[in-house]
Design an enzyme around this catalytic site. Structure first.
Site, short mmCIF file in Angstrom:
data_model
loop_
_atom_site.label_atom_id
_atom_site.label_comp_id
_atom_site.label_asym_id
_atom_site.label_seq_id
_atom_site.Cartn_x
_atom_site.Cartn_y
_atom_site.Cartn_z
N SER A 1 51.10 16.51 -10.46
CA SER A 1 51.22 17.87 -9.93
C SER A 1 49.97 18.72 -10.11
O SER A 1 49.90 19.82 -9.58
CB SER A 1 52.42 18.59 -10.57
OG SER A 1 52.18 18.82 -11.94
N LYS B 1 50.50 23.40 -16.04
CA LYS B 1 50.51 24.19 -14.80
C LYS B 1 49.46 25.30 -14.90
O LYS B 1 48.97 25.62 -15.97
CB LYS B 1 51.88 24.83 -14.55
CG LYS B 1 53.02 23.85 -14.37
CD LYS B 1 52.92 23.14 -13.05
CE LYS B 1 54.04 22.16 -12.84
NZ LYS B 1 53.83 20.85 -13.45
#
Length: 142
Positions: A64, A101
């Site tokens: 991701s 993230k």
């Protein structure tokens, strides 16, 4: 698969990592005799770890954050003493798991953003956000 922390390691700052350093630009074309340009030694602990007591290595798994240059199997250097700011890459606790993230504030909303279009952003309530540390460097093979 979203990028998750696979393992956490504490650095051994007592072990010097002094390696020869060449302070001239290195061409990707015709090779030059690099020994003629050695300028001393460089300790990677001193260069990459600013706050040894608050720094950890984490190995990640998933895809991701490929847009940020973070790939499955990479080793991240994480500094827990740094204050997370907008647009920094962080290790955060989401649903009881450590994840990697990009932290962002968008129109008053707090978000954890992946750097891969295959994954949606995560809106996080400020009171539930737990940032474990700020990613300062990525170590991976080329």
């Amino acid at each position: 698969m979203t990028l998750k922390v696979e393992a956490v390691f504490e650095p051994d700052a007592a072990t010097p990592l002094a390696r020869p350093v060449c302070l001239v630009r290195v061409s990707a074309g015709f090779p030059s005799p690099a020994d003629d340009y050695l300028e001393g030694k460089l300790d990677l602990n001193q260069h990459l770890i600013k706050h040894p007591a608050a720094t950890f290595f984490v190995r990640v798994t998933g895809d991701s954050m490929t847009g940020a240059g973070i790939h499955s199997g990479d080793l991240l250097i994480v500094d827990r003493s740094l204050e997370p700011t907008d647009n920094t890459v962080v290790i955060a606790i989401v649903d009881g798991e450590l994840t990697v993230k990009r932290l962002s504030r968008q129109q008053g909303r707090l978000m954890l953003l992946p750097d891969n279009d295959k994954y949606p952003p995560m809106e996080i309530r400020e009171e539930s956000l737990q940032v474990w540390g700020v990613v300062t460097h990525v170590v991976h093979k080329v």
